[in-house]
Write a protein that holds these residues in place. Structure first.
Motif, PDB file in Angstrom:
ATOM      1  N   GLU A  22     -37.478  36.412  71.841  1.00  0.00           N
ATOM      2  CA  GLU A  22     -36.631  36.936  70.777  1.00  0.00           C
ATOM      3  C   GLU A  22     -36.313  35.858  69.738  1.00  0.00           C
ATOM      4  OE1 GLU A  22     -35.675  39.967  70.092  1.00  0.00           O
ATOM      5  OE2 GLU A  22     -36.821  40.729  71.805  1.00  0.00           O
ATOM      6  N   LYS A  29     -39.822  36.149  61.570  1.00  0.00           N
ATOM      7  CA  LYS A  29     -39.696  37.513  61.062  1.00  0.00           C
ATOM      8  C   LYS A  29     -40.204  37.673  59.632  1.00  0.00           C
ATOM      9  CE  LYS A  29     -36.282  41.224  60.569  1.00  0.00           C
ATOM     10  NZ  LYS A  29     -34.857  41.600  60.743  1.00  0.00           N
ATOM     11  N   GLN A 165     -46.810  55.464  63.737  1.00  0.00           N
ATOM     12  CA  GLN A 165     -46.643  54.273  64.570  1.00  0.00           C
ATOM     13  C   GLN A 165     -47.096  54.543  66.004  1.00  0.00           C
ATOM     14  OE1 GLN A 165     -42.416  53.661  63.156  1.00  0.00           O
ATOM     15  NE2 GLN A 165     -43.042  51.520  63.246  1.00  0.00           N
ATOM     16  N   GLY A 205     -44.486  52.280  74.376  1.00  0.00           N
ATOM     17  CA  GLY A 205     -43.390  51.674  73.640  1.00  0.00           C
ATOM     18  C   GLY A 205     -42.267  51.153  74.505  1.00  0.00           C
ATOM     19  N   LYS A 207     -40.702  47.664  76.309  1.00  0.00           N
ATOM     20  CA  LYS A 207     -40.815  46.211  76.164  1.00  0.00           C
ATOM     21  C   LYS A 207     -41.946  45.895  75.180  1.00  0.00           C
ATOM     22  CE  LYS A 207     -37.702  45.151  79.326  1.00  0.00           C
ATOM     23  NZ  LYS A 207     -36.445  44.436  79.006  1.00  0.00           N
ATOM     24  N   THR A 208     -41.969  46.631  74.081  1.00  0.00           N
ATOM     25  CA  THR A 208     -43.137  46.670  73.205  1.00  0.00           C
ATOM     26  C   THR A 208     -43.441  45.334  72.553  1.00  0.00           C
ATOM     27  OG1 THR A 208     -42.383  48.921  72.701  1.00  0.00           O
ATOM     28  CG2 THR A 208     -44.242  48.065  71.441  1.00  0.00           C
ATOM     29  N   LYS A 209     -42.427  44.678  72.017  1.00  0.00           N
ATOM     30  CA  LYS A 209     -42.679  43.430  71.299  1.00  0.00           C
ATOM     31  C   LYS A 209     -43.206  42.344  72.233  1.00  0.00           C
ATOM     32  CE  LYS A 209     -39.494  44.071  67.424  1.00  0.00           C
ATOM     33  NZ  LYS A 209     -38.413  43.459  66.621  1.00  0.00           N
ATOM     34  N   GLY A 263     -41.647  46.501  65.419  1.00  0.00           N
ATOM     35  CA  GLY A 263     -41.202  47.310  66.543  1.00  0.00           C
ATOM     36  C   GLY A 263     -42.060  48.543  66.727  1.00  0.00           C
ATOM     37  N   PRO A 264     -41.793  49.325  67.772  1.00  0.00           N
ATOM     38  CA  PRO A 264     -42.643  50.461  68.116  1.00  0.00           C
ATOM     39  C   PRO A 264     -42.364  51.725  67.326  1.00  0.00           C
ATOM     40  CG  PRO A 264     -40.908  50.242  69.725  1.00  0.00           C
ATOM     41  CD  PRO A 264     -40.743  49.082  68.776  1.00  0.00           C
ATOM     42  N   SER A 268     -40.727  56.107  71.057  1.00  0.00           N
ATOM     43  CA  SER A 268     -41.016  55.069  72.035  1.00  0.00           C
ATOM     44  C   SER A 268     -39.887  55.007  73.048  1.00  0.00           C
ATOM     45  CB  SER A 268     -41.157  53.708  71.346  1.00  0.00           C
ATOM     46  OG  SER A 268     -39.929  53.332  70.747  1.00  0.00           O
ATOM     47  N   ASP A 270     -38.477  52.251  74.083  1.00  0.00           N
ATOM     48  CA  ASP A 270     -37.495  51.274  73.599  1.00  0.00           C
ATOM     49  C   ASP A 270     -36.447  51.935  72.720  1.00  0.00           C
ATOM     50  OD1 ASP A 270     -38.628  49.162  74.938  1.00  0.00           O
ATOM     51  OD2 ASP A 270     -39.841  48.489  73.229  1.00  0.00           O
ATOM     52  N   GLU A 271     -36.881  52.866  71.871  1.00  0.00           N
ATOM     53  CA  GLU A 271     -35.955  53.557  70.987  1.00  0.00           C
ATOM     54  C   GLU A 271     -35.082  54.535  71.774  1.00  0.00           C
ATOM     55  OE1 GLU A 271     -34.221  54.045  67.275  1.00  0.00           O
ATOM     56  OE2 GLU A 271     -35.782  52.633  67.891  1.00  0.00           O
TER      57      GLU A 271
END
Length: 276
Positions: A22, A29, A165, A205, A207-209, A263-264, A268, A270-271
């Motif tokens: 992170e 970014k 996406q 989607g 733990k996508t990042k 992001g996803p 997803s 995560d969302e």
């Protein structure tokens, strides 16, 4: 030694501290989207330049394969050259990006038919993965709250952007299906298991990042090691094959970098976790 490291990279990266990931994402970014776009269009840029320097060879190939005559073969090469280089310029300059993406989608479809890629499952899957990267770029270029269709409002998760996406993520993972090795060695089995887990995480989607960044680093290592076209003399056919694989893989890396940077999207896990 290097080959073994390439195979163990996914496992090593997954064991790394998520807080460090992170922190890295916060630091990069502002730069990741630009790097992602450059990587994503690299295969079109290289192919457009190749059309220029191999004009006669490409024209003769199309004319001989399809028997379409000099004029249509010339139109094909010209369309590929201008469509790809023009699309790359528009994307890098951030002008008419959506039109550029649609143009590059057309180039992929045209080449799939013209070069008989439709019947080669490996090349077809890689072209679809490349299309997935373009879908992500198309989604990234859209302003929040705007719909792809005039007069149709965007409504959160149901907006076309979210589904672009999702479609982009799913298509991107097809690249990794072509990298699986079906042999009984321990490292191959480990690579297949970890790689499959990562592509599933990106597709759904979750733990996508972290998963996408792990795939980026893993794929970058594999690309540099196995597709080192610069080590092969230019007159050998293997040089062009490796070069093709190198830039296609680089474009998929660009698509994954967009996933890392943006992001996803709304469709997803995560969302969904934010609503629980």
């Amino acid at each position: 030694m290097i080959s073994s490291l390439c195979r163990q990279l996914p496992l090593l990266l997954l064991m790394s501290d998520s807080l460090e990931i992170e922190a890295f994402l916060r630091m990069t970014k502002q730069y990741l989207p630009h790097l992602a776009r450059l990587c994503l269009i690299s295969t079109f840029l290289e192919d457009g330049i190749r059309m220029w320097f191999q004009w006669n060879e490409q024209k003769d190939y199309i004319e001989a394969t399809w028997g379409c005559g000099y004029f249509l073969a010339t139109c094909f090469v010209l369309l590929n050259l201008t469509g790809q280089l023009g699309g790359c310029v528009l994307i890098l300059s951030r002008n008419f990006v959506q039109y550029a993406c649609f143009g590059l989608f057309g180039v992929i479809a045209l080449q799939t038919v013209a070069y008989s890629i439709l019947w080669d499952i490996k090349f077809l899957m890689r072209n679809l993965a490349l299309g997935g990267g373009l879908l992500l770029l198309l989604a990234e270029s859209r302003s929040e709250g705007k719909s792809m269709f005039a007069g149709v409002p965007s409504m959160g998760e149901s907006s076309p952007k979210q589904y672009m996406q999702l479609g982009g993520r799913v298509l991107l993972v097809l690249m990794f299906m072509t990298l699986l090795h079906f042999d009984p060695s321990f490292f191959s089995i480990l690579q297949n298991m970890v790689g499959t887990a990562l592509i599933i995480l990106v597709a759904i989607g979750f733990k996508t990042k972290l998963a996408a960044l792990t795939l980026v680093i893993w794929l970058l290592a594999i690309n540099v090691y196995f597709n080192a076209f610069w080590t092969v003399p230019a007159y050998k056919p293997m040089h062009d094959f490796l070069k093709y694989d190198f830039f296609q893989t680089t474009s998929v890396i660009g698509g994954l970098l967009l996933v890392v940077a943006l992001g996803p999207g709304g469709v997803s896990m995560d969302e969904k976790k934010k609503e629980w």
